[in-house]
Design a protein around this motif. Structure first.
Motif, PDB file in Angstrom:
ATOM      1  N   ALA A 210       0.869  -1.186   0.000  1.00 31.30           N
ATOM      2  CA  ALA A 210       0.000   0.000   0.000  1.00 31.30           C
ATOM      3  C   ALA A 210       0.902   1.231   0.000  1.00 31.30           C
ATOM      4  CB  ALA A 210      -0.932  -0.008   1.202  1.00 31.30           C
ATOM      5  N   VAL A 211       1.618   1.411  -1.092  1.00 25.45           N
ATOM      6  CA  VAL A 211       2.612   2.476  -1.171  1.00 25.45           C
ATOM      7  C   VAL A 211       1.918   3.821  -1.351  1.00 25.45           C
ATOM      8  CG1 VAL A 211       4.605   3.342  -2.429  1.00 25.45           C
ATOM      9  CG2 VAL A 211       4.262   0.869  -2.170  1.00 25.45           C
ATOM     10  N   PRO A 212       2.160   4.791  -0.465  1.00 23.38           N
ATOM     11  CA  PRO A 212       1.492   6.092  -0.572  1.00 23.38           C
ATOM     12  C   PRO A 212       1.881   6.817  -1.865  1.00 23.38           C
ATOM     13  CG  PRO A 212       2.490   5.803   1.597  1.00 23.38           C
ATOM     14  CD  PRO A 212       3.006   4.695   0.738  1.00 23.38           C
ATOM     15  N   ASP A 213       0.890   7.458  -2.489  1.00 22.75           N
ATOM     16  CA  ASP A 213       1.156   8.263  -3.683  1.00 22.75           C
ATOM     17  C   ASP A 213       0.838   9.734  -3.454  1.00 22.75           C
ATOM     18  OD1 ASP A 213      -1.611   8.398  -3.723  1.00 22.75           O
ATOM     19  OD2 ASP A 213      -1.852   7.155  -5.509  1.00 22.75           O
ATOM     20  N   GLN A 222       0.191  13.511   4.674  1.00 22.66           N
ATOM     21  CA  GLN A 222      -0.241  13.938   3.339  1.00 22.66           C
ATOM     22  C   GLN A 222      -1.706  14.343   3.285  1.00 22.66           C
ATOM     23  OE1 GLN A 222       0.771  10.240   1.422  1.00 22.66           O
ATOM     24  NE2 GLN A 222       2.805  10.943   0.799  1.00 22.66           N
ATOM     25  N   MET A 223      -2.421  14.184   4.387  1.00 25.23           N
ATOM     26  CA  MET A 223      -3.852  14.471   4.386  1.00 25.23           C
ATOM     27  C   MET A 223      -4.149  15.953   4.162  1.00 25.23           C
ATOM     28  SD  MET A 223      -5.437  11.595   4.730  1.00 25.23           S
ATOM     29  CE  MET A 223      -7.098  12.028   5.241  1.00 25.23           C
ATOM     30  N   TYR A 224      -3.195  16.816   4.499  1.00 24.09           N
ATOM     31  CA  TYR A 224      -3.449  18.260   4.420  1.00 24.09           C
ATOM     32  C   TYR A 224      -3.238  18.802   3.006  1.00 24.09           C
ATOM     33  CZ  TYR A 224      -2.697  16.959   9.200  1.00 24.09           C
ATOM     34  OH  TYR A 224      -2.756  16.289  10.394  1.00 24.09           O
ATOM     35  N   ASN A 225      -2.884  17.930   2.060  1.00 22.36           N
ATOM     36  CA  ASN A 225      -2.774  18.342   0.668  1.00 22.36           C
ATOM     37  C   ASN A 225      -4.085  18.149  -0.085  1.00 22.36           C
ATOM     38  OD1 ASN A 225      -0.004  18.879   1.027  1.00 22.36           O
ATOM     39  ND2 ASN A 225       0.528  16.751   0.601  1.00 22.36           N
ATOM     40  N   LEU A 226      -5.065  17.529   0.547  1.00 25.86           N
ATOM     41  CA  LEU A 226      -6.353  17.292  -0.111  1.00 25.86           C
ATOM     42  C   LEU A 226      -7.083  18.611  -0.320  1.00 25.86           C
ATOM     43  CD1 LEU A 226      -7.613  14.117   1.804  1.00 25.86           C
ATOM     44  CD2 LEU A 226      -6.597  14.227  -0.476  1.00 25.86           C
ATOM     45  N   ARG A 227      -7.676  18.759  -1.489  1.00 25.35           N
ATOM     46  CA  ARG A 227      -8.412  19.983  -1.818  1.00 25.35           C
ATOM     47  C   ARG A 227      -9.911  19.793  -1.688  1.00 25.35           C
ATOM     48  NH1 ARG A 227      -5.094  23.570  -4.570  1.00 25.35           N
ATOM     49  NH2 ARG A 227      -6.864  24.553  -5.610  1.00 25.35           N
ATOM     50  N   GLU A 228     -10.351  18.545  -1.728  1.00 25.60           N
ATOM     51  CA  GLU A 228     -11.766  18.247  -1.595  1.00 25.60           C
ATOM     52  C   GLU A 228     -11.964  17.152  -0.558  1.00 25.60           C
ATOM     53  OE1 GLU A 228     -13.288  17.190  -5.397  1.00 25.60           O
ATOM     54  OE2 GLU A 228     -13.104  19.211  -6.237  1.00 25.60           O
ATOM     55  N   LEU A 229     -13.105  17.177   0.082  1.00 23.19           N
ATOM     56  CA  LEU A 229     -13.421  16.189   1.107  1.00 23.19           C
ATOM     57  C   LEU A 229     -13.550  14.813   0.466  1.00 23.19           C
ATOM     58  CD1 LEU A 229     -14.097  16.251   4.198  1.00 23.19           C
ATOM     59  CD2 LEU A 229     -16.501  16.170   3.524  1.00 23.19           C
ATOM     60  N   PRO A 230     -12.842  13.795   0.981  1.00 26.93           N
ATOM     61  CA  PRO A 230     -12.988  12.447   0.421  1.00 26.93           C
ATOM     62  C   PRO A 230     -14.435  11.977   0.495  1.00 26.93           C
ATOM     63  CG  PRO A 230     -11.091  12.548   1.886  1.00 26.93           C
ATOM     64  CD  PRO A 230     -11.840  13.839   2.063  1.00 26.93           C
ATOM     65  N   GLU A 231     -14.925  11.438  -0.608  1.00 23.24           N
ATOM     66  CA  GLU A 231     -16.298  10.944  -0.609  1.00 23.24           C
ATOM     67  C   GLU A 231     -16.429   9.726   0.296  1.00 23.24           C
ATOM     68  OE1 GLU A 231     -19.621   9.234  -3.804  1.00 23.24           O
ATOM     69  OE2 GLU A 231     -17.776  10.208  -4.502  1.00 23.24           O
ATOM     70  N   ARG A 232     -15.467   8.821   0.171  1.00 20.22           N
ATOM     71  CA  ARG A 232     -15.464   7.618   1.026  1.00 20.22           C
ATOM     72  C   ARG A 232     -14.018   7.344   1.425  1.00 20.22           C
ATOM     73  NH1 ARG A 232     -16.853   1.409   0.918  1.00 20.22           N
ATOM     74  NH2 ARG A 232     -18.401   1.367   2.592  1.00 20.22           N
ATOM     75  N   LEU A 233     -13.715   7.595   2.677  1.00 16.48           N
ATOM     76  CA  LEU A 233     -12.356   7.443   3.185  1.00 16.48           C
ATOM     77  C   LEU A 233     -12.231   6.129   3.937  1.00 16.48           C
ATOM     78  CD1 LEU A 233      -9.518   8.619   3.784  1.00 16.48           C
ATOM     79  CD2 LEU A 233     -10.509   9.639   5.858  1.00 16.48           C
ATOM     80  N   ILE A 234     -11.283   5.298   3.499  1.00 16.79           N
ATOM     81  CA  ILE A 234     -10.970   4.060   4.210  1.00 16.79           C
ATOM     82  C   ILE A 234      -9.759   4.343   5.088  1.00 16.79           C
ATOM     83  CG2 ILE A 234     -10.362   1.622   3.976  1.00 16.79           C
ATOM     84  CD1 ILE A 234     -11.467   1.818   1.069  1.00 16.79           C
ATOM     85  N   VAL A 235      -9.887   4.088   6.374  1.00 19.27           N
ATOM     86  CA  VAL A 235      -8.786   4.291   7.313  1.00 19.27           C
ATOM     87  C   VAL A 235      -8.286   2.923   7.760  1.00 19.27           C
ATOM     88  CG1 VAL A 235      -8.052   5.288   9.503  1.00 19.27           C
ATOM     89  CG2 VAL A 235      -9.742   6.484   8.095  1.00 19.27           C
ATOM     90  N   VAL A 236      -7.039   2.628   7.439  1.00 22.48           N
ATOM     91  CA  VAL A 236      -6.437   1.353   7.829  1.00 22.48           C
ATOM     92  C   VAL A 236      -5.650   1.577   9.114  1.00 22.48           C
ATOM     93  CG1 VAL A 236      -4.808  -0.453   7.185  1.00 22.48           C
ATOM     94  CG2 VAL A 236      -6.309   0.556   5.451  1.00 22.48           C
ATOM     95  N   GLY A 237      -6.098   0.967  10.190  1.00 24.01           N
ATOM     96  CA  GLY A 237      -5.458   1.123  11.491  1.00 24.01           C
ATOM     97  C   GLY A 237      -6.384   1.819  12.471  1.00 24.01           C
ATOM     98  N   SER A 238      -6.648   1.171  13.605  1.00 24.13           N
ATOM     99  CA  SER A 238      -7.605   1.710  14.569  1.00 24.13           C
ATOM    100  C   SER A 238      -6.931   2.117  15.873  1.00 24.13           C
ATOM    101  CB  SER A 238      -8.698   0.687  14.871  1.00 24.13           C
ATOM    102  OG  SER A 238      -8.142  -0.481  15.468  1.00 24.13           O
ATOM    103  N   GLY A 239      -5.615   2.437  15.796  1.00 18.80           N
ATOM    104  CA  GLY A 239      -4.945   3.000  16.959  1.00 18.80           C
ATOM    105  C   GLY A 239      -5.314   4.461  17.110  1.00 18.80           C
ATOM    106  N   VAL A 240      -4.497   5.200  17.849  1.00 18.80           N
ATOM    107  CA  VAL A 240      -4.819   6.588  18.148  1.00 18.80           C
ATOM    108  C   VAL A 240      -4.950   7.420  16.880  1.00 18.80           C
ATOM    109  CG1 VAL A 240      -3.995   8.684  19.269  1.00 18.80           C
ATOM    110  CG2 VAL A 240      -3.778   6.485  20.438  1.00 18.80           C
ATOM    111  N   THR A 241      -3.956   7.362  15.996  1.00 17.65           N
ATOM    112  CA  THR A 241      -3.988   8.178  14.783  1.00 17.65           C
ATOM    113  C   THR A 241      -5.164   7.805  13.891  1.00 17.65           C
ATOM    114  OG1 THR A 241      -1.585   8.436  14.834  1.00 17.65           O
ATOM    115  CG2 THR A 241      -2.683   8.879  12.746  1.00 17.65           C
ATOM    116  N   GLY A 242      -5.376   6.511  13.677  1.00 18.70           N
ATOM    117  CA  GLY A 242      -6.486   6.077  12.844  1.00 18.70           C
ATOM    118  C   GLY A 242      -7.824   6.501  13.401  1.00 18.70           C
ATOM    119  N   ALA A 243      -8.010   6.326  14.712  1.00 20.46           N
ATOM    120  CA  ALA A 243      -9.285   6.692  15.335  1.00 20.46           C
ATOM    121  C   ALA A 243      -9.524   8.197  15.255  1.00 20.46           C
ATOM    122  CB  ALA A 243      -9.309   6.228  16.783  1.00 20.46           C
TER     123      ALA A 243
END
Length: 518
Positions: A210-213, A222-243
């Motif tokens: 799952a190499v980041p692009d 890299q999340m702060y480079n997004l210009r539009e709200l993700p329609e459907r965001l999949i978050v892999v990892g349910s630790g502190v950062t993921g949650a």
């Protein structure tokens, strides 16, 4: 700050080189300078490091924005309507706790006037704004990054005012008493040191499948480079950062799927708190896939596909990989200088931040002690106090308070219930739901609790958990109690404001105080 004087005015100033300008680095630099040292900080990214520029400050700013969305979404429960809400003001207000089942209507509403009628009346008066609140993610991220840069500039200004030299470059060890700074123009500068503090930080862990692009497959930086709200965001990892990111984007309006390889979200946290938060996530429309491990993530024509280890495929517009961090310790000459690293690449330190090499100290995420900015800063302060002969108290993790910035927040301090059980400790505990707290009712807060642990005979406060809005603020009195070994009687006898959320802490202490010695 008082004028700087060396510990020995007749001596040549002690030379301190700090590699890394994050919390563990700049706090160490300030302490060293206050003790009379000649201090140089080598930082490549910018003062404040990843914590300020790409991690803690940006993420918590984003979460604060999401919190306002959550508050706005709750407004109808408090009787606040948008002009175009087609709602009968008596139809959906839960008044059972606050009024004993008796509806309360504003004296200023005309009899029989429904939500639609209110809208029509307002329209006639020319006061209606048809728009509802929504998220302009580009504006949100612009503010997030601007705030981070401003905080970095503030830190730089503070260091410069104190007479600390800042070198913009990448630092590496060249033996135990020398740092080589690789500058942006390709040149190098050699810095001799009597003491070195390594505050190297960590970088997001990535998966080879799952190499980041930076566009569809993302790390948290890299999340702060997004210009539009993700329609459907999949978050892999349910630790502190993921949650935290899952909760924030869910509140901002994204459809969120949280992939957790464990039985529940936040597997390392208090079980009751984690179960409550997962329930809140689900109630807000988030999909939580428990006991599901992501095997790979690939881009498609219009989004991403995440394949789970059992063969299921989850489709989304974006995927955030939040599976922990990797210490940034490789290729910096540490092992060549004799600095011992753990199998995971962390710098091995003791409770005063010493490494295996005399005169070389380390602090922060590169040590793997506890990935908190507050701990990094304390490690740095302790290191410089020790290096420069000042009084020092070794790091005590039992008194460290931590917080997860979800909605509600989860704050903890002292012994956890899992730890108390594991070591067969005798303890008493109580849990008070916030739904019973009068201030919580006024604020429309329904989810949360205060939990305290105490010794059954001595009554000493052993730890606590707060799940609430602003739990990060509410945990402080419990932290004081743990730090200073106060008893539940001490806490119970202190005044609290009525009404206040902190009143539940005192109430919990009174409940436990009645059970001490029984």
């Amino acid at each position: 700050m008082d004028p700087v004087t060396p510990l020995d005015p007749a001596a040549v100033p002690h030379r301190v080189v700090v590699v890394g300008g994050g919390p563990g680095g700049y706090e160490a630099a300030l302490v060293a300078r206050s003790l009379g040292a000649q201090v140089t900080v080598v930082e490549q990214q910018g003062l404040g490091g990843a914590a300020v520029l790409t991690d803690v400050v940006p993420s918590k700013t984003l979460i604060a924005t999401a919190e306002w969305m959550t508050i706005a979404d709750r407004a109808p429960e408090l009787g606040i309507r948008m002009p175009d809400d087609e709602v009968d003001p008596l139809s959906d207000v839960d008044v059972s706790l606050a009024t004993g089942g008796i509806p309360v209507v504003s004296a200023y509403a005309a009899p029989g006037l429904t939500g639609a009628g209110v809208q029509a009346a307002a329209s006639a008066a020319g006061t209606v704004d048809k728009r509802k609140h929504f998220v302009d993610l580009q504006a949100v991220n612009k503010r997030v990054l601007a705030l981070a840069r401003a905080q970095s500039a503030d830190i730089r200004g503070r260091l410069e005012r104190e007479g600390i030299r800042i070198v913009a470059g990448k630092g590496r060890l060249d033996g135990p008493a020398r740092v080589v700074a690789e500058l942006a123009d390709g040149a190098t500068e050699v810095l001799e040191a009597d003491s070195v503090l390594l505050a190297l930080g960590a970088t997001p862990r990535t998966l080879p499948t799952a190499v980041p692009d930076g566009e569809r497959i993302l790390t948290w930086t890299q999340m702060y480079n997004l210009r539009e709200l993700p329609e459907r965001l999949i978050v892999v990892g349910s630790g502190v950062t993921g949650a935290e990111f899952a909760g924030a984007y869910n509140a901002l309006g994204s459809d969120v799927v949280l992939v957790s390889s464990r039985d529940r979200v936040l597997p390392g946290e208090d079980e009751d708190a984690a179960e409550l938060l997962e329930g809140v996530f689900r109630s807000r429309g988030m999909t939580v896939l428990s006991r599901s491990r992501a095997a790979s993530a690939v881009r498609t024509d219009d989004g991403v596909e995440v394949t789970l280890s059992d063969g299921r495929v989850v489709h989304g517009s974006h995927v955030l990989v939040a599976v922990g961090g990797v210490p940034a310790t490789s290729g910096l000459g540490l092992e060549e200088a004799g600095v011992r690293l753990s199998d995971g690449g962390h710098v091995v330190v003791d409770r005063v931040s010493r490494t295996s090499v005399r005169g070389v100290y380390a602090s922060g995420d590169c040590t793997g002690v506890l990935p908190l900015a507050s701990v990094a800063a304390m490690q740095g302060r302790i290191a410089m106090a020790h290096a420069l002969g000042d009084a020092v108290q070794p790091l005590a993790l039992r008194t460290v308070a931590s917080n997860i910035f979800t909605a509600p927040e989860i704050a903890t301090v002292g012994y956890s219930e899992e730890k108390l059980r594991a070591q067969n400790s005798r303890y008493i505990t109580t849990t008070l739901p916030l739904a019973r707290n009068p201030r919580a009712k006024m604020l429309g807060v329904k989810d949360g609790f205060v939990k305290l642990f105490a010794h059954p005979e001595a009554g000493v406060v052993l730890g606590g958990v707060v799940v609430a809005p602003r739990a990060s603020e509410l945990i402080f009195p419990i932290t004081l109690a743990v730090q200073h070994r106060l008893t539940v009687e001490n806490v119970a006898s202190a005044f609290t404001i009525y009404p206040s959320l902190s009143g539940s802490i005192a109430e919990g202490a009174r409940v436990l105080d009645a059970r001490v010695g029984k």
